[in-house]
Structures are given as structure tokens and as C-alpha cells.
Design an enzyme around this catalytic site. Structure first.
Site, short mmCIF file in Angstrom:
data_model
loop_
_atom_site.label_atom_id
_atom_site.label_comp_id
_atom_site.label_asym_id
_atom_site.label_seq_id
_atom_site.Cartn_x
_atom_site.Cartn_y
_atom_site.Cartn_z
N ILE A 110 0.84 -1.21 0.00
CA ILE A 110 0.00 0.00 0.00
C ILE A 110 0.87 1.26 0.00
O ILE A 110 0.55 2.25 -0.66
CB ILE A 110 -0.95 0.00 1.23
CG1 ILE A 110 -1.65 -1.35 1.38
CG2 ILE A 110 -1.99 1.11 1.09
CD1 ILE A 110 -2.36 -1.55 2.72
N TYR A 120 1.02 -7.64 17.22
CA TYR A 120 0.65 -6.72 16.14
C TYR A 120 -0.63 -5.93 16.49
O TYR A 120 -0.68 -4.71 16.33
CB TYR A 120 0.48 -7.54 14.85
CG TYR A 120 -0.08 -6.79 13.67
CD1 TYR A 120 0.71 -5.88 12.96
CD2 TYR A 120 -1.39 -6.99 13.24
CE1 TYR A 120 0.21 -5.21 11.85
CE2 TYR A 120 -1.89 -6.32 12.13
CZ TYR A 120 -1.10 -5.44 11.45
OH TYR A 120 -1.60 -4.77 10.35
N1 LIG Z 1 -2.43 -5.97 3.82
C1 LIG Z 1 -3.41 -6.01 4.71
O1 LIG Z 1 -4.36 -6.81 4.59
C2 LIG Z 1 -3.40 -5.07 5.89
C3 LIG Z 1 -4.47 -5.15 6.81
C4 LIG Z 1 -4.49 -4.26 7.89
C5 LIG Z 1 -3.49 -3.32 8.03
N2 LIG Z 1 -2.47 -3.26 7.12
C6 LIG Z 1 -1.42 -2.23 7.33
O2 LIG Z 1 -1.12 -1.58 6.10
C7 LIG Z 1 0.23 -1.11 6.14
C8 LIG Z 1 0.97 -1.51 4.88
O3 LIG Z 1 1.00 -2.93 4.79
P1 LIG Z 1 1.09 -3.72 3.38
O4 LIG Z 1 -0.11 -4.56 3.25
O5 LIG Z 1 1.39 -2.75 2.30
O6 LIG Z 1 2.32 -4.70 3.69
P2 LIG Z 1 3.81 -4.81 3.11
O7 LIG Z 1 3.78 -4.76 1.61
O8 LIG Z 1 4.40 -6.01 3.75
O9 LIG Z 1 4.52 -3.48 3.63
C9 LIG Z 1 5.06 -3.35 4.91
C10 LIG Z 1 6.18 -2.34 4.80
O10 LIG Z 1 6.68 -2.06 6.13
C11 LIG Z 1 8.09 -2.11 6.05
N3 LIG Z 1 8.72 -2.40 7.34
C12 LIG Z 1 8.48 -3.41 8.20
N4 LIG Z 1 9.32 -3.35 9.24
C13 LIG Z 1 10.13 -2.27 9.03
C14 LIG Z 1 11.20 -1.69 9.75
N5 LIG Z 1 11.67 -2.22 10.89
N6 LIG Z 1 11.79 -0.57 9.25
C15 LIG Z 1 11.36 -0.03 8.09
N7 LIG Z 1 10.35 -0.54 7.35
C16 LIG Z 1 9.75 -1.66 7.83
C17 LIG Z 1 8.39 -3.22 5.06
O11 LIG Z 1 9.75 -3.11 4.64
P3 LIG Z 1 10.60 -4.39 4.13
O12 LIG Z 1 10.34 -4.49 2.66
O13 LIG Z 1 12.02 -4.04 4.45
O14 LIG Z 1 10.10 -5.59 4.88
C18 LIG Z 1 7.37 -2.86 3.98
O15 LIG Z 1 7.87 -1.84 3.17
C19 LIG Z 1 0.84 -1.66 7.43
O16 LIG Z 1 0.79 -0.67 8.44
C20 LIG Z 1 -0.09 -2.81 7.80
O17 LIG Z 1 -0.11 -3.07 9.19
C21 LIG Z 1 -2.39 -4.11 6.04
#
Ligand SMILES: NC(=O)c1ccc[n+]([C@@H]2O[C@H](COP(=O)([O-])OP(=O)(O)OC[C@H]3O[C@@H](n4cnc5c(N)ncnc54)[C@H](OP(=O)(O)O)[C@@H]3O)[C@@H](O)[C@H]2O)c1
Length: 285
Positions: free
Chosen positions: A13, A168
Site C-alpha cells: 500500500i 501486532y
Molecule cells: N495488507 C493487509 O491486509 C493489511 C491489513 C491491515 C493493516 N495493514 C497495514 O497496512 C500497512 C501496509 O501494509 P502492506 O499490506 O502494504 O504490507 P507490506 O507490503 O508487507 O509493507 C510493509 C512495509 O513495512 C516495512 N517495514 C516493516 N518493518 C520495518 C522496519 N523495521 N523498518 C522499516 N520498514 C519496515 C516493510 O519493509 P521491508 O520491505 O524491508 O520488509 C514494507 O515496506 C501496514 O501498516 C499494515 O499493518 C495491512
């Protein structure tokens, strides 16, 4: 030109939001732990949008020293900030036990709660100088499954027990609590504070190779009902770049929704804020 930082913008996202906000003519800084995939995302966004004012800065948000140094470097290089999107989150469900960083913090709590706290507070001076600043923190629809969830202050850093999924949700509850406190603190300023209740969004499963086959199977089923990262990112983009809104928490359809009951309780919010202040001020003054 307005300036926006998005954490975790190398994938999912965050990357889609970076593309949409760059397409609106903003300078966009991708704050990424993985600089290689950050650079790749940056090139793709430049090609897709024609906006050359997109760049990557490295930061591992589980370390407060790196998070603080990132903010200092940003302040000295850019001197202006209009939008901060705290999107990155650590939801590595393959972790079996609490991972304690060299700074002594549990790494999920550090990346998901302490880092947004430190980053926002360090960048607040620049945000206050903007005529219309926005801070956007990212929560999860999954919290709706636990309407009575309370923050376990005795286990904030996995001291009593550890489970990555439970941690989480505790983190996302804490992030919402700090977001509301920040909104109240900044109510008489030009800085608007919003939170987003992210729904079920497609995840790139190549990124989560280490999880068990049961979890992979569950993610596969879940993904059949998921929306795309691009669709979800539209909410980030509206909150970042459209007219100011009065609300706090928005869902994937831009409807204002209520947070968990506990988020509105003042005393625990003050307690959490004080804890975050003390844990992030140790090495970063
Ligand atoms: N997808 C869903 O269904 C869902 C549902 C509810 C909430 N969310 C929220 O939406 C947001 C985006 O998630 P997404 O679905 O886009 O997942 P994603 O593609 O896995 O993205 C997560 C991002 O966070 C980064 N990250 C994790 N730990 C980190 C750290 N220590 N330092 C710097 N960056 C770090 C990851 O970097 P790396 O590439 O280095 O790992 C990645 O860029 C998050 O806040 C998540 O909790 C998602």
C-alpha cells in the site's frame, strides 16, 4: 512543491500511495529499510508518474537511533514537510519469540509504535511550519475482531508472553491511542492527524516466505476477498492531498468509523504517551 514522507514505501500500500501522491506533483521520500527494493520502487514511480522529485532514504524503524538519525538527516536536507504517512509495519508472523533489538526494545513494538512516535515528534517542527500539514497513521480492520481489547501495559515489550499476531494488534491499538492524543494536542495548529483502518488488502506472498504452510493457505484464502494495494492507497492519498477533514479514523471507503472503545480512554492514553516519550528520548535528544 509539497513534500511527503511515506515509511515502508518499497512495497504494498505504501508504494501505491507513493505513486499516487507523486502523480499529484508532491516531492515524495520513500523511507525504507530495504534500500535495493526502495530504489527499484523509486525508479518505477518516476517512470510511471514523470515526477523526478521522488527519492529513497534508508531507515530501520526498529532502531530508535536510526529513526532519529533519519529525521535529523531529512530536516537538514529538505527543511520542509507537509505530509508524514507512518505506513510501515512489522507483521512477520513467522517469528517464534520476541526479538529484542540492540537498544533493548522488542522489535515489533519498536517499529510499529515507538518509531511513528519518534519520527512524528522529531518532524513536528517542520510540519507546524507548513500551512496545511497532515500526519496519517495506519491501523487495521482486524482490530474490529477485538472490540474490548485493552492495552496490556505489563506486556508492551513481550515481557510476559509473546505471539507475533497478538503483538501486532496490541501495537495497532497503541498506535491509534497515540494518534488520538496527538490529534488532541495539535487541535489548534495547522497539523491534521488522521488514522486509516486498512481492510483486507492483497499481500505479496513472496515477501513472507518463512511463514508456515497453514498460514500461507489462510493468506491465500484471505487474498481471494482482498482489495488491491492501489485501491486502499486511494484513502491515504485523499487524506494526504484533498481538503482537510474533521474526522479521525477512516475506512477503505473513506467513511469515518469508530476506533476500539479503549482508544477513547484518556488515562491509559496519557500513560502510553509518557512511556513512549521516555523510551524514545533516551538516545535521541
Ligand atoms: N495488507 C493487509 O491486509 C493489511 C491489513 C491491515 C493493516 N495493514 C497495514 O497496512 C500497512 C501496509 O501494509 P502492506 O499490506 O502494504 O504490507 P507490506 O507490503 O508487507 O509493507 C510493509 C512495509 O513495512 C516495512 N517495514 C516493516 N518493518 C520495518 C522496519 N523495521 N523498518 C522499516 N520498514 C519496515 C516493510 O519493509 P521491508 O520491505 O524491508 O520488509 C514494507 O515496506 C501496514 O501498516 C499494515 O499493518 C495491512
Amino acid at each position: 512543491m509539497k513534500t511527503c514522507i511515506i515509511t515502508g514505501a518499497n512495497s504494498g500500500i505504501g508504494k501505491s500511495a507513493a505513486e499516487q501522491i507523486a502523480a499529484k506533483g508532491y516531492r515524495v521520500i520513500l523511507a525504507c529499510r530495504n534500500i535495493v527494493s526502495g530504489e527499484k520502487a523509486c525508479q518505477q514511480i518516476k517512470t510511471m508518474t514523470g515526477n523526478m522529485h521522488v527519492c529513497v532514504m534508508k531507515v530501520d524503524l526498529s532502531l530508535m537511533s536510526e529513526t532519529g538519525a533519519f529525521a535529523d538527516e531529512f530536516i537538514s536536507n529538505f527543511k520542509e514537510l507537509d505530509v508524514l504517512i507512518n505506513n510501515a509495519a512489522d507483521f512477520d508472523l513467522s517469528r517464534k519469540s520476541a526479538n529484542i533489538t540492540v537498544e533493548g526494545n522488542e522489535s515489533q513494538f519498536a517499529a510499529n509504535v515507538l518509531a511513528p512516535f519518534l519520527l512524528t515528534n522529531k518532524l513536528l517542527g517542520l510540519l507546524k511550519d507548513s500551512s496545511d500539514a497532515r500526519v496519517i497513521n495506519i491501523s487495521s480492520q482486524g482490530l474490529m475482531l477485538y472490540p474490548n481489547l485493552k492495552l496490556d501495559f505489563d506486556n508492551l515489550q513481550g515481557q510476559k508472553k509473546y505471539n507475533p499476531a497478538a503483538t501486532y494488534y496490541q501495537n495497532k491499538l497503541a498506535l491509534l491511542m497515540n494518534s488520538l492524543t496527538l490529534k488532541e494536542k495539535l487541535s489548534n495548529t495547522n497539523v491534521s492527524v488522521y488514522a486509516v483502518r486498512v481492510t483486507n488488502v492483497k499481500i505479496d506472498m513472496d515477501r513472507y516466505q518463512n511463514i508456515s504452510s497453514i498460514l500461507k493457505f489462510m493468506y491465500n484464502i484471505k487474498s481471494r476477498f482482498a482489495i488491491s494495494p492501489y485501491e486502499m492507497a486511494k484513502v491515504y492519498t485523499i487524506l494526504a492531498a484533498d481538503r482537510k477533514l474533521d474526522g479521525f479514523l477512516y475506512d477503505e471507503k473513506m467513511r469515518e468509523v469508530k476506533a476500539n472503545r479503549f482508544v477513547y480512554e484518556k488515562e491509559p492514553r496519557k500513560r502510553l504517551w509518557d512511556i513512549c516519550e521516555s523510551l524514545t528520548s533516551r538516545d535521541n535528544d
